[in-house]
Design an enzyme around this catalytic site. Structure first.
Site, PDB file in Angstrom:
ATOM      1  N   HIS A 227       0.705  -1.174   0.067  1.00  0.00           N
ATOM      2  CA  HIS A 227       0.132  -0.087   0.106  1.00  0.00           C
ATOM      3  C   HIS A 227       0.946   1.253   0.045  1.00  0.00           C
ATOM      4  O   HIS A 227       1.654   1.496  -0.864  1.00  0.00           O
ATOM      5  CB  HIS A 227      -0.817  -0.171   1.018  1.00  0.00           C
ATOM      6  N   HIS A 266      -2.192  -2.459  -9.552  1.00  0.00           N
ATOM      7  CA  HIS A 266      -3.081  -1.819  -8.764  1.00  0.00           C
ATOM      8  C   HIS A 266      -4.454  -3.046  -8.774  1.00  0.00           C
ATOM      9  O   HIS A 266      -4.651  -3.456  -9.723  1.00  0.00           O
ATOM     10  CB  HIS A 266      -3.591  -0.614  -9.190  1.00  0.00           C
ATOM     11  N   ASP A 317       2.492   5.873  -6.787  1.00  0.00           N
ATOM     12  CA  ASP A 317       3.991   5.769  -6.177  1.00  0.00           C
ATOM     13  C   ASP A 317       5.054   5.876  -6.889  1.00  0.00           C
ATOM     14  O   ASP A 317       6.056   6.245  -6.379  1.00  0.00           O
ATOM     15  CB  ASP A 317       3.830   4.295  -5.070  1.00  0.00           C
TER      16      ASP A 317
HETATM   17  N1  COA Z   1       5.328  -6.605  -9.939  1.00  0.00           N
HETATM   18  C1  COA Z   1       5.350  -7.755 -10.744  1.00  0.00           C
HETATM   19  N2  COA Z   1       4.200  -8.405 -10.734  1.00  0.00           N
HETATM   20  C2  COA Z   1       3.132  -8.048 -10.381  1.00  0.00           C
HETATM   21  C3  COA Z   1       3.179  -6.701  -9.673  1.00  0.00           C
HETATM   22  C4  COA Z   1       4.222  -5.909  -9.603  1.00  0.00           C
HETATM   23  N3  COA Z   1       4.345  -4.756  -8.912  1.00  0.00           N
HETATM   24  N4  COA Z   1       1.826  -6.483  -9.530  1.00  0.00           N
HETATM   25  C5  COA Z   1       1.065  -7.530  -9.918  1.00  0.00           C
HETATM   26  N5  COA Z   1       2.027  -8.377 -10.381  1.00  0.00           N
HETATM   27  C6  COA Z   1       1.690  -9.816 -10.879  1.00  0.00           C
HETATM   28  C7  COA Z   1       1.384 -10.521  -9.859  1.00  0.00           C
HETATM   29  O1  COA Z   1       2.742 -11.307  -9.410  1.00  0.00           O
HETATM   30  C8  COA Z   1       0.449 -11.740 -10.343  1.00  0.00           C
HETATM   31  O2  COA Z   1       0.886 -12.471 -11.275  1.00  0.00           O
HETATM   32  P1  COA Z   1       0.730 -14.018 -11.240  1.00  0.00           P
HETATM   33  O3  COA Z   1      -0.824 -13.965 -11.687  1.00  0.00           O
HETATM   34  O4  COA Z   1       1.596 -14.518 -12.383  1.00  0.00           O
HETATM   35  O5  COA Z   1       0.837 -14.678  -9.938  1.00  0.00           O
HETATM   36  C9  COA Z   1      -0.653 -10.780 -10.828  1.00  0.00           C
HETATM   37  O6  COA Z   1       0.186  -9.728 -11.422  1.00  0.00           O
HETATM   38  C10 COA Z   1      -1.745 -10.101 -10.256  1.00  0.00           C
HETATM   39  O7  COA Z   1      -1.213  -9.812  -9.153  1.00  0.00           O
HETATM   40  P2  COA Z   1      -1.979  -9.640  -7.642  1.00  0.00           P
HETATM   41  O8  COA Z   1      -1.056  -9.470  -6.599  1.00  0.00           O
HETATM   42  O9  COA Z   1      -2.942 -11.214  -7.542  1.00  0.00           O
HETATM   43  O10 COA Z   1      -2.714  -8.417  -7.943  1.00  0.00           O
HETATM   44  P3  COA Z   1      -3.540  -7.432  -6.961  1.00  0.00           P
HETATM   45  O11 COA Z   1      -4.545  -6.977  -7.416  1.00  0.00           O
HETATM   46  O12 COA Z   1      -3.892  -8.353  -5.366  1.00  0.00           O
HETATM   47  O13 COA Z   1      -2.129  -6.815  -6.452  1.00  0.00           O
HETATM   48  C11 COA Z   1      -0.987  -4.921  -5.774  1.00  0.00           C
HETATM   49  C12 COA Z   1      -2.397  -5.335  -6.410  1.00  0.00           C
HETATM   50  C13 COA Z   1      -0.847  -3.345  -5.706  1.00  0.00           C
HETATM   51  C14 COA Z   1      -0.883  -5.655  -4.585  1.00  0.00           C
HETATM   52  C15 COA Z   1       0.014  -5.415  -6.652  1.00  0.00           C
HETATM   53  O14 COA Z   1       0.217  -4.885  -8.115  1.00  0.00           O
HETATM   54  C16 COA Z   1       1.551  -4.970  -6.073  1.00  0.00           C
HETATM   55  O15 COA Z   1       2.098  -5.658  -5.214  1.00  0.00           O
HETATM   56  N6  COA Z   1       2.122  -3.881  -6.557  1.00  0.00           N
HETATM   57  C17 COA Z   1       3.566  -3.345  -5.932  1.00  0.00           C
HETATM   58  C18 COA Z   1       3.381  -2.827  -4.893  1.00  0.00           C
HETATM   59  C19 COA Z   1       2.629  -1.324  -5.100  1.00  0.00           C
HETATM   60  O16 COA Z   1       3.199  -0.715  -5.886  1.00  0.00           O
HETATM   61  N7  COA Z   1       1.660  -0.955  -4.144  1.00  0.00           N
HETATM   62  C20 COA Z   1       1.116   0.212  -4.308  1.00  0.00           C
HETATM   63  C21 COA Z   1      -0.336   0.042  -4.845  1.00  0.00           C
HETATM   64  S1  COA Z   1      -1.034   1.769  -5.195  1.00  0.00           S
END
Ligand code: COA
Length: 381
Positions: A227, A266, A317
């Site tokens: 987050h 996201h 971010d």
């Molecule tokens: N880097 C690499 N791979 C990523 C990624 C990232 N930043 N964000 C998502 N993915 C990939 C995941 O590994 C997953 O791959 P898979 O299906 O092969 O396992 C797929 O995309 C879906 O990811 P998931 O975590 O299930 O999606 P989500 O909707 O729950 O995740 C976040 C959203 C924000 C948690 C995720 O994008 C993330 O961890 N981002 C990095 C942290 C960040 O920048 N947070 C600020 C958000 S505003």
């Protein structure tokens, strides 16, 4: 209960109504009370946006004057809070200092169980006035510098920057353009519907707990790197890469190792975060003034590789990290800067939660051992 009924991470679940902001992933857009965020960023001060979030309409000149006078009247820290902050270890994360400060401030709440909107907004004013002072003091104490007194004639962004970077004689260290770019980030970070920290605040409020507790909990949720903590990790990554010419190689290897790249992806936006273009504009303008072309080149290269390899787009971010770095903030203070903005949105949501409250208490599907009988301790092996 079947597996299909379980929504891990509440993904896709609509848990309530809100009239505060609308995230529209299909059009990559975001509105606060009906106004496009990019319109607000270009035309409003942070204080106008807070007013909008709290009262539903943009203020008139007179309403804004009264609002600012009230907000600025809270700009003083009590001696107990100052000494508490100085007693905390310099090694702790600055988010721990903020969380502790809010919890401490809550002990003085004269009416903790009220659900009165005016009381909650007065707590919002208190936090918007005092948390920037806490962050400024924490930055300066860690480098052995004295606190700079607040200036009641300045807006939130400008006063905060002078308290962090100003000179002891009250002269400012940041240009008007720097102040504006920082203020734009506050507007962009102010509100984003039912994100994890806002939802945490609403869960706590739904139990009829007090506003300081809700905001303390929200700060805890925001700290995590999935987050708000992501803006710090973006910059750690960029500093680790160091040379923009190495960015593509670094990214390629990290993705081969299936690492998460902070600042990308996201939960709601899958085709791009509506806030990125406005923040990217500020990041580029800061780079032009602060010899930061290195970070712009790195930003572009990382984005290119991520797009080509995964199609995953940057979130707010990603440009905010280098923007805050170019403004001169220590990296571990980036998430506290996010708090200074989002406390406005949290306050609006706490008011809204109380307007039509229902205890937030979802169900769980049990997948542990079947029912069994207790064996007396002497017979257990
Ligand atoms: N880097 C690499 N791979 C990523 C990624 C990232 N930043 N964000 C998502 N993915 C990939 C995941 O590994 C997953 O791959 P898979 O299906 O092969 O396992 C797929 O995309 C879906 O990811 P998931 O975590 O299930 O999606 P989500 O909707 O729950 O995740 C976040 C959203 C924000 C948690 C995720 O994008 C993330 O961890 N981002 C990095 C942290 C960040 O920048 N947070 C600020 C958000 S505003």
């Amino acid at each position: 209960m079947s597996d299909s009924q379980v929504r891990k991470g509440l993904n896709g679940v609509i848990s309530d109504y809100t009239s505060i902001s609308k995230v529209m992933p299909e059009s990559n857009s975001l509105t606060y009370r009906g106004y496009a965020v990019e319109d607000l960023v270009e035309n409003c001060s942070f204080e106008e946006v807070i007013y909008l979030l709290w009262f539903g309409e943009l203020p008139t000149t007179e309403q804004l004057r009264t609002f600012n006078t009230t907000g600025r009247s809270y700009r003083s820290l009590d001696a107990g809070l100052i000494s508490l902050i100085h007693s905390l270890p310099n090694t702790c994360h600055p988010m721990d200092v903020l969380r502790t400060a809010v919890s401490y401030m809550g002990t003085f709440d004269p009416d903790p169980f009220t659900r009165d909107a005016d009381h909650i907004r007065s707590i919002g004013h208190n936090l918007l006035a005092q948390l920037p002072m806490v962050v400024a003091m924490d930055i300066r104490r860690r480098s052995g510098e004295e606190i700079i007194a607040p200036d009641h004639n300045k807006g939130i962004a400008s006063n905060f920057l002078s308290m962090v970077f100003g000179n002891d004689d009250g002269s400012v260290a940041n240009s008007a353009d720097d102040i504006r770019d920082f203020e734009r980030s506050l507007i962009l970070y102010a509100e984003h519907s039912f994100n994890a920290s806002t939802f945490s605040a609403r869960v706590i409020s739904s139990t009829r707990s007090d506003t300081y507790s809700a905001i303390t909990g929200a700060i805890g949720a925001l700290k995590g790197p999935l987050h708000g903590g992501a803006n710090e990790f973006v910059m750690h990554t960029m500093l680790d890469i160091d040379d923009p010419n190495n960015a593509a190689d670094w990214m390629g290897k990290a993705l081969d190792r299936k690492e998460r790249i902070m600042g990308f992806g996201h939960r709601v936006y899958k085709n791009g975060d509506s806030r990125v273009p406005s923040m990217e504009k500020s990041m580029r303008s800061l780079a032009a003034r602060h010899r930061g072309q290195k970070w712009v080149r790195m930003y572009e290269s990382m984005q290119e590789v991520m797009e080509a390899r995964t199609g995953i787009k940057p979130n707010l971010d990603f440009p905010a990290g280098p923007a805050y770095y170019m403004l001169g903030f220590p990296v571990d203070f980036f998430t506290p800067l996010f708090v200074l903005a989002r406390v406005s949105g949290w306050t609006a949501h706490i008011v809204e939660q109380f307007e039509n409250n229902a205890l937030i208490r979802p169900l769980s599907a049990y997948n542990g051992v079947e029912e069994r009988e207790v064996v007396p301790i002497s017979e257990r092996t």
